[in-house]
Design an enzyme around this catalytic site. Sequence first.
Site, mmCIF file in Angstrom:
data_model
loop_
_atom_site.group_PDB
_atom_site.id
_atom_site.type_symbol
_atom_site.label_atom_id
_atom_site.label_comp_id
_atom_site.label_asym_id
_atom_site.label_seq_id
_atom_site.Cartn_x
_atom_site.Cartn_y
_atom_site.Cartn_z
ATOM 1 N N HIS A 78 -0.931 11.658 -6.993
ATOM 2 C CA HIS A 78 0.164 11.528 -5.976
ATOM 3 C C HIS A 78 -0.302 9.960 -5.273
ATOM 4 C CE1 HIS A 78 -2.517 12.799 -2.394
ATOM 5 N NE2 HIS A 78 -2.401 14.048 -3.152
ATOM 6 N N HIS A 104 0.125 3.979 -0.628
ATOM 7 C CA HIS A 104 1.713 4.513 -0.808
ATOM 8 C C HIS A 104 2.690 3.536 -1.192
ATOM 9 C CE1 HIS A 104 0.955 8.767 0.180
ATOM 10 N NE2 HIS A 104 -0.192 8.318 0.942
ATOM 11 N N THR A 185 0.654 13.683 4.690
ATOM 12 C CA THR A 185 1.969 13.473 4.135
ATOM 13 C C THR A 185 2.108 13.972 2.651
ATOM 14 O OG1 THR A 185 1.207 11.264 3.140
ATOM 15 C CG2 THR A 185 2.163 11.233 5.366
ATOM 16 N N THR A 186 1.235 14.705 2.143
ATOM 17 C CA THR A 186 1.235 15.358 0.944
ATOM 18 C C THR A 186 1.013 16.691 1.076
ATOM 19 O OG1 THR A 186 -0.713 14.654 0.495
ATOM 20 C CG2 THR A 186 0.963 13.466 -0.524
#
Lengths: 236, 236
Positions: A78, A104, A185-186
């Site tokens: 990710h 990100h 956030t994941t």
Amino acid sequence: MRSPLLAALLCCLTAAAFANEGKLDYEHQDKWPAALDKAQSPIDIVTAKAETAEDNEPQGLQIWHSVTPVDKVEDNGHAVQVDSHSTEAMIRGRHFRLAQFHFHSESEHSIDGKHYPLEGHFVFKAQDGRLAVVGVMFQAGAANTAAQTILDDLKPGAAPAQHSIDIATLLPKQRGYYHYLGSLTTPPLTENVEWYVLPAPVTMSQPQIDAFLSHYKRNNRKVQPLNGRPVIHYDS
Amino acid sequence: MRSPLLAALLCCLTAAAFANEGKLDYEHQDKWPAALDKAQSPIDIVTAKAETAEDNEPQGLQIWHSVTPVDKVEDNGHAVQVDSHSTEAMIRGRHFRLAQFHFHSESEHSIDGKHYPLEGHFVFKAQDGRLAVVGVMFQAGAANTAAQTILDDLKPGAAPAQHSIDIATLLPKQRGYYHYLGSLTTPPLTENVEWYVLPAPVTMSQPQIDAFLSHYKRNNRKVQPLNGRPVIHYDS
């Protein structure tokens, strides 16, 4: 947003939990409703609504041992992630150790609605398991030496990381921050995270930004509702 | 315990979240699995497994303005609760204000499997919304003046609370603690709570304990799995 079905279910659960003459039912604790999704990250930081930090406790963000060996650079499914453990931090009077940092695109947090091309998340952990994540905004400008080292390590056939980088070059000199309590956030989206978002951006060259985007064109979670949480501004 | 149905659902959700060639699917964030129930309270504190607190940051627990007006004494549906706001605390270098305190019977936390007849929860809140709850064990012995004041305020027909109590008399003189990260112990069971459980018990007379038990014979949540969380011991 909760589905109407879930809302109805929670309503029933709440009624069941308090069915015993208006008192919480300790004989059926498995029926208690839980609301554990109210403090999620990222958020949009509305600077005009941020509170000023109280001045009766340490508020600073100090980082040392910033020149650190790189244990591993990887694409973890990710994000592009760098594992590096020797950097330490004192954040508002408490001691943390760096666990890893990753990137990100575009930025997960926004500041007054503005996103940056990249956001770095520097994940620090305290002895009690508390996570503090320092969020750094990147924009196009002068090339960044540490970013180039990371990108070189990601190239096919690159030797395993066996060198040091200076994490300070990935952080702005101005260490003022916006602080709030949020989550990973994941998945598993755990809510045990102190966020410190630094509004002063750091530069990478446009080709460096493009190289990060070639790994992940989009890996930013959408902004989450604040649900009344305070956002605290500390001006370094 | 998760139901088999929920477990199967989470399994499917996990697969869906990572369906995109092993990468996290940012186009379907609503399908991401969340695991937000892994850091719940209370727990059994196994003293032999507790870690010693690091000595490179402030660890103490100071409380001041302990003689405080009582705003309200009430039976809130799950405990006898006292609202009182003027007491402040410095907990591991950070500033907190008392919001309320309340009592569970028997104690919610256990220490090496041992429960006490009552546990007081002193709920402190920081500027950023962080909750720190100080847990105090009560056992039978000498009568406690502040406890009697609270019990008198609960009697039918008692005048609304218009007096002060000294919260220090409800706390042990030894401020050593066991610290871990957990949750509220009643719905919504929010996981954003720093726990400080003081192992040195405080006394109430047996009639005082019985009077609390006449309001709640049992209002303690069962102990929750630790799930690998560290428990840190600080010896004052």
